[in-house]
Design a protein around this motif. Sequence first.
Motif, PDB file in Angstrom:
ATOM      1  N   THR A  68       0.845  -1.185   0.000  1.00 41.55           N
ATOM      2  CA  THR A  68       0.000   0.000   0.000  1.00 41.55           C
ATOM      3  C   THR A  68       0.884   1.240   0.000  1.00 41.55           C
ATOM      4  OG1 THR A  68      -1.890   1.108   1.052  1.00 41.55           O
ATOM      5  CG2 THR A  68      -0.286   0.064   2.531  1.00 41.55           C
ATOM      6  N   VAL A  69       0.503   2.215  -0.808  1.00 43.62           N
ATOM      7  CA  VAL A  69       1.411   3.283  -1.217  1.00 43.62           C
ATOM      8  C   VAL A  69       0.887   4.645  -0.801  1.00 43.62           C
ATOM      9  CG1 VAL A  69       2.591   4.286  -3.217  1.00 43.62           C
ATOM     10  CG2 VAL A  69       2.099   1.837  -3.158  1.00 43.62           C
ATOM     11  N   ALA A  70       1.828   5.534  -0.484  1.00 45.56           N
ATOM     12  CA  ALA A  70       1.484   6.878  -0.023  1.00 45.56           C
ATOM     13  C   ALA A  70       1.591   7.905  -1.146  1.00 45.56           C
ATOM     14  CB  ALA A  70       2.419   7.283   1.115  1.00 45.56           C
ATOM     15  N   ASP A  71       0.696   8.914  -1.094  1.00 45.57           N
ATOM     16  CA  ASP A  71       0.776  10.083  -1.968  1.00 45.57           C
ATOM     17  C   ASP A  71       1.314  11.304  -1.217  1.00 45.57           C
ATOM     18  OD1 ASP A  71      -0.192   8.701  -4.107  1.00 45.57           O
ATOM     19  OD2 ASP A  71      -2.192   9.587  -4.075  1.00 45.57           O
ATOM     20  N   ASP A  72       0.948  11.417   0.064  1.00 45.71           N
ATOM     21  CA  ASP A  72       1.373  12.559   0.862  1.00 45.71           C
ATOM     22  C   ASP A  72       1.725  12.063   2.262  1.00 45.71           C
ATOM     23  OD1 ASP A  72      -1.074  12.142   2.176  1.00 45.71           O
ATOM     24  OD2 ASP A  72      -2.086  13.765   1.124  1.00 45.71           O
ATOM     25  N   MET A  73       2.041  12.985   3.158  1.00 42.71           N
ATOM     26  CA  MET A  73       2.493  12.575   4.487  1.00 42.71           C
ATOM     27  C   MET A  73       1.379  11.900   5.286  1.00 42.71           C
ATOM     28  SD  MET A  73       5.609  13.182   4.284  1.00 42.71           S
ATOM     29  CE  MET A  73       5.965  12.593   5.946  1.00 42.71           C
ATOM     30  N   ILE A  74       0.164  12.357   5.122  1.00 41.30           N
ATOM     31  CA  ILE A  74      -0.953  11.722   5.825  1.00 41.30           C
ATOM     32  C   ILE A  74      -1.117  10.289   5.334  1.00 41.30           C
ATOM     33  CG2 ILE A  74      -3.445  11.764   6.181  1.00 41.30           C
ATOM     34  CD1 ILE A  74      -3.281  14.830   6.054  1.00 41.30           C
ATOM     35  N   TRP A  78      -0.856   6.517   7.198  1.00 44.05           N
ATOM     36  CA  TRP A  78      -1.883   5.489   7.036  1.00 44.05           C
ATOM     37  C   TRP A  78      -1.272   4.198   6.499  1.00 44.05           C
ATOM     38  CZ3 TRP A  78      -6.253   5.542   9.388  1.00 44.05           C
ATOM     39  CH2 TRP A  78      -6.995   6.709   9.547  1.00 44.05           C
ATOM     40  N   ALA A  79      -0.349   4.308   5.531  1.00 41.15           N
ATOM     41  CA  ALA A  79       0.241   3.124   4.920  1.00 41.15           C
ATOM     42  C   ALA A  79       1.011   2.304   5.944  1.00 41.15           C
ATOM     43  CB  ALA A  79       1.160   3.534   3.764  1.00 41.15           C
ATOM     44  N   ILE A  80       1.790   2.975   6.770  1.00 45.84           N
ATOM     45  CA  ILE A  80       2.540   2.255   7.795  1.00 45.84           C
ATOM     46  C   ILE A  80       1.591   1.639   8.818  1.00 45.84           C
ATOM     47  CG2 ILE A  80       4.173   2.521   9.702  1.00 45.84           C
ATOM     48  CD1 ILE A  80       5.697   4.504   7.986  1.00 45.84           C
ATOM     49  N   ALA A  81       0.544   2.368   9.175  1.00 49.22           N
ATOM     50  CA  ALA A  81      -0.435   1.820  10.122  1.00 49.22           C
ATOM     51  C   ALA A  81      -1.066   0.552   9.573  1.00 49.22           C
ATOM     52  CB  ALA A  81      -1.502   2.864  10.436  1.00 49.22           C
ATOM     53  N   ALA A  82      -1.447   0.578   8.282  1.00 47.75           N
ATOM     54  CA  ALA A  82      -2.060  -0.607   7.672  1.00 47.75           C
ATOM     55  C   ALA A  82      -1.108  -1.791   7.698  1.00 47.75           C
ATOM     56  CB  ALA A  82      -2.481  -0.296   6.238  1.00 47.75           C
ATOM     57  N   ALA A  83       0.181  -1.529   7.445  1.00 47.24           N
ATOM     58  CA  ALA A  83       1.174  -2.601   7.448  1.00 47.24           C
ATOM     59  C   ALA A  83       1.404  -3.154   8.846  1.00 47.24           C
ATOM     60  CB  ALA A  83       2.480  -2.078   6.857  1.00 47.24           C
ATOM     61  N   GLU A  84       1.128  -2.353   9.854  1.00 46.26           N
ATOM     62  CA  GLU A  84       1.220  -2.838  11.241  1.00 46.26           C
ATOM     63  C   GLU A  84      -0.041  -3.580  11.655  1.00 46.26           C
ATOM     64  OE1 GLU A  84       4.188   0.542  13.187  1.00 46.26           O
ATOM     65  OE2 GLU A  84       2.022   0.873  13.213  1.00 46.26           O
ATOM     66  N   TRP A  85      -1.180  -3.183  11.101  1.00 46.08           N
ATOM     67  CA  TRP A  85      -2.438  -3.829  11.463  1.00 46.08           C
ATOM     68  C   TRP A  85      -2.559  -5.235  10.903  1.00 46.08           C
ATOM     69  CZ3 TRP A  85      -5.379   1.107   9.617  1.00 46.08           C
ATOM     70  CH2 TRP A  85      -5.384   2.058  10.648  1.00 46.08           C
ATOM     71  N   ASP A  86      -1.987  -5.488   9.718  1.00 45.14           N
ATOM     72  CA  ASP A  86      -2.216  -6.765   9.045  1.00 45.14           C
ATOM     73  C   ASP A  86      -0.923  -7.242   8.398  1.00 45.14           C
ATOM     74  OD1 ASP A  86      -3.108  -8.757   6.981  1.00 45.14           O
ATOM     75  OD2 ASP A  86      -5.093  -8.167   7.719  1.00 45.14           O
ATOM     76  N   GLU A  87      -0.533  -8.486   8.665  1.00 39.91           N
ATOM     77  CA  GLU A  87       0.745  -9.000   8.166  1.00 39.91           C
ATOM     78  C   GLU A  87       0.765  -9.178   6.660  1.00 39.91           C
ATOM     79  OE1 GLU A  87      -0.206 -13.792   8.767  1.00 39.91           O
ATOM     80  OE2 GLU A  87       1.464 -12.845   9.834  1.00 39.91           O
TER      81      GLU A  87
END
Length: 294
Positions: A68-74, A78-87
């Motif tokens: 999952t990929v980021a466009d801006d800092m927000i 979110w992208a890092i949070a998603a990667a922490e929520w689900d392996e």
Amino acid sequence: MTPPTTDGAVSNKQAKKQRRREPPPDPAPLPGLVDAHTHLAACGGRDADAVRAILDHAESVGVGQVVTVADDMIDARWAIAAAEWDERAFAAVALHPTHAAELDDAARAELETMVTHPRVVAVGETGLDHYWPGRSEDCASPAVQEDAFRWHIDLAKRVGKPLMIHNREADRDLLDVLADEGAPETVIMHCFSGDRNVARECVERGYVLSFAGTVSFANAAELRVAAELVPDDQILVETDAPFLTPHPYRGQPNQSYCLPYTARSIAETRGVADTVMADLLGANARRVYQLPLR
């Protein structure tokens, strides 16, 4: 608004609008796939339950992992949070070229910290976008985009992670910047959109070409030529969800579960069995991003 027809049926215009709001049906499962580029937050994945639901749906048709990929800092947070929520989720972080003007000292410092996160597998998406300047007041100028692109190239080299490229109508300038700066070991041309000549140059440089649903569009004959000539070890498949839903569902909402449609289109273009193509595409993604095996 166009009224319903006298027999109770809706007009063709209304039916088309209604269809564009409906998600495509599930494809036949095609195990082994990895979605090399999606935007979970933009697909509604803004909490752990929503991310789990999106990835459960994807896994049910054979898509076992996503980046999952980021466009801006927000989006990066979110992208890092998603990667922490689900392996099953991994993150790529950067400032999209249209947001390049936001790359101030604070953003640089935060991104430099983010890219060291063990769930962050790439620096991206970054690059050049020559389509939006002049069309959007909020879009960074080409000069500002180039400065930010050069910074992201250096960042990827410093941390030893793949560089994920956004390129829109900027083929020559983008390739020249990469040559001038010296590309990282791994460069991923996200949502490749160039012609066969650009594809050949990218292949010769050792770049990885990632194809989205656009490769299945009726007017994408040149893109299919590009998809055919890429060597087996330099090709990926992605959704870029919620955008670029593959044929025949173009314009409808996209998610990672739609990836088998595009993978099968690539398989047909390359003249191989869809299961063989899925195994190859999944293995390439796991190698390029250094994802854990599942």
